[in-house]
Design an enzyme around this catalytic site. Structure first.
Site, PDB file in Angstrom:
ATOM      1  CG  LEU A  79     -73.578 -11.627   7.278  1.00 43.85           C
ATOM      2  CD1 LEU A  79     -74.503 -12.740   6.784  1.00 43.85           C
ATOM      3  CD2 LEU A  79     -72.384 -11.467   6.334  1.00 43.85           C
ATOM      4  CG  HIS A  80     -73.232  -4.629   6.097  1.00 46.81           C
ATOM      5  ND1 HIS A  80     -73.286  -4.501   4.721  1.00 46.81           N
ATOM      6  CD2 HIS A  80     -71.913  -4.739   6.393  1.00 46.81           C
ATOM      7  CE1 HIS A  80     -72.076  -4.513   4.225  1.00 46.81           C
ATOM      8  NE2 HIS A  80     -71.206  -4.669   5.217  1.00 46.81           N
ATOM      9  N   GLY A 108     -75.395  -4.618   2.681  1.00 46.67           N
ATOM     10  CA  GLY A 108     -74.532  -4.840   1.520  1.00 46.67           C
ATOM     11  C   GLY A 108     -74.396  -6.340   1.239  1.00 46.67           C
ATOM     12  CG  HIS A 109     -72.358  -8.873   3.997  1.00 40.58           C
ATOM     13  ND1 HIS A 109     -72.193  -8.082   5.103  1.00 40.58           N
ATOM     14  CD2 HIS A 109     -71.113  -9.193   3.567  1.00 40.58           C
ATOM     15  CE1 HIS A 109     -70.908  -7.936   5.350  1.00 40.58           C
ATOM     16  NE2 HIS A 109     -70.215  -8.587   4.433  1.00 40.58           N
ATOM     17  CD  GLN A 128     -59.383 -10.871   4.702  1.00 41.03           C
ATOM     18  OE1 GLN A 128     -59.636 -11.946   4.184  1.00 41.03           O
ATOM     19  NE2 GLN A 128     -60.109  -9.783   4.454  1.00 41.03           N
ATOM     20  CD  GLN A 186     -67.114  -0.921  -7.752  1.00 38.46           C
ATOM     21  OE1 GLN A 186     -67.115  -1.952  -8.424  1.00 38.46           O
ATOM     22  NE2 GLN A 186     -66.107  -0.058  -7.760  1.00 38.46           N
ATOM     23  CB  SER A 243     -68.256  -0.775   6.244  1.00 38.99           C
ATOM     24  OG  SER A 243     -67.163  -1.374   6.907  1.00 38.99           O
TER      25      SER A 243
HETATM   26  O1  PAF Z   1     -64.652  -8.933   1.628  1.00 40.68           O
HETATM   27  C1  PAF Z   1     -64.517  -9.711   2.591  1.00 40.68           C
HETATM   28  O2  PAF Z   1     -65.365  -9.779   3.489  1.00 40.68           O
HETATM   29  C2  PAF Z   1     -63.268 -10.581   2.687  1.00 40.68           C
HETATM   30  O3  PAF Z   1     -62.133  -9.905   2.247  1.00 40.68           O
HETATM   31  C3  PAF Z   1     -63.413 -11.925   1.966  1.00 40.68           C
HETATM   32  C4  PAF Z   1     -63.599 -11.740   0.469  1.00 40.68           C
HETATM   33  C5  PAF Z   1     -64.603 -12.684   2.532  1.00 40.68           C
HETATM   34  C6  PAF Z   1     -62.150 -12.772   2.182  1.00 40.68           C
HETATM   35  O4  PAF Z   1     -61.911 -13.024   3.516  1.00 40.68           O
END
Ligand code: PAF
Length: 299
Positions: A38-39, A41-42, A66, A153, A190
């Site tokens: 986490l940074h 942005g989160h 993903q 965003q 990021s």
């Molecule tokens: O944006 C993210 O960190 C990921 O794509 C998410 C939405 C948590 C899904 O794994």
């Protein structure tokens, strides 16, 4: 703050929190899905959820579906302890930290495919990526049953895919998109920025610089997408070590190219800095439209 790796326990804890102290008003649930590392942005997403909702849940799950086999799944930063400290400091009520087996039990073979939009921008460069994102977010929505879900965003294509999924599948959740948080020099925050060496960190500034140059040009009246695209590309190319993935001027909902940005547009770039793929974007607001005079459009 409660931390739950198990789905039934999480559901149970949520049910109790929602019931609250027996107030007549139902308590709203805000959800911030993350992959951890986490940074700021989160943090801004969690703060928005805290302002907006009675109960805040975050999830931390590095979602294997993903990532393509050649991508950074195994080395993606995992910093659970610091992440939980940050979430607790921001007043999060519940954190869901499932294992891959809990999310994808052996034999699971159901996926969510948001056709069309999932194949554009990052979806074009990362085939299957948005199928993994849509599937995990659909599952997380089912598990957490949020009223509001908060996304950045910075991941504009992800936002387009998830908004469409929510519409198409009638999820009872409102997606709230929060502005990109930037370092003082413009670099979009990021989790992958921590992969960058000092020299790569400097090169990475070309992304925000390219967007800024095009945004300034648009503000001065340039409305041709091709001209803005050229400006972004030329700015990125001033950093020869960067490998441009895409430079796009698109509709923010469909991610299809637009020729003219006067109705609003998403300027988006992706590039490899060393082996790290970074993305960034800015939204241009519409400059045409209502002048307040019936029948008269702004020129
Ligand atoms: O944006 C993210 O960190 C990921 O794509 C998410 C939405 C948590 C899904 O794994």
């Amino acid at each position: 703050m409660q931390i739950h790796p198990d789905i039934p326990e999480l559901r149970d804890a949520l049910r109790k929190l929602r019931a609250g102290s027996g107030l007549a008003m139902p308590r709203s649930v805000g959800f911030v899905p993350t992959m951890g590392a986490l940074h700021m942005g989160h943090r801004s997403l969690v703060q928005a959820a805290r302002r907006h909702c009675d109960i805040v849940i975050a999830s931390i799950f590095v979602n294997p579906t993903q990532f393509a086999p050649n991508e950074d799944f195994s080395r993606y930063p995992r910093t659970l302890e610091q992440d939980c400290q940050m979430l607790e400091a921001e007043g999060v009520d519940l954190v869901f930290t499932p294992t891959a087996d809990a999310m994808y039990p052996p034999g699971a073979s159901t996926f969510v495919d948001v056709e069309g939009v999932s194949d554009r921008l990052d979806g074009a460069s990362r085939p299957g990526h948005f199928r993994g994102v849509a599937t995990v977010v659909a599952k997380l929505f089912h598990i957490a049953q949020p009223d509001f879900a908060f996304f950045g965003q910075k991941d504009a294509a992800q936002v387009a895919v998830l908004r469409k999924m929510v519409r198409d599948l009638d999820f009872l959740v409102e997606i709230i998109v929060c502005p990109t948080v930037r370092e003082p020099d413009g670099l979009a925050m990021s989790s992958r920025n921590r992969y960058l060496s000092a020299e790569e960190r400097r090169q990475a500034l070309a992304l925000s610089r390219a967007l800024q140059a095009a945004q300034t040009q648009a503000a001065r009246g340039e409305h041709r997408a091709a001209a803005l695209q050229e400006t972004m590309r030329a700015t990125l190319q001033k950093e020869p070590a960067l490998r441009v993935d895409y430079v796009a001027v698109v509709d923010p909902d469909t991610l299809l190219p637009v020729d003219d940005v006067r109705a609003g547009a998403l300027l988006a770039v992706a590039a490899y800095v060393g082996s790290t793929r970074l993305i960034d974007n800015v939204l241009l607001a519409a400059t045409t439209g209502n002048t307040g005079v019936p029948g008269k459009k702004k020129s």
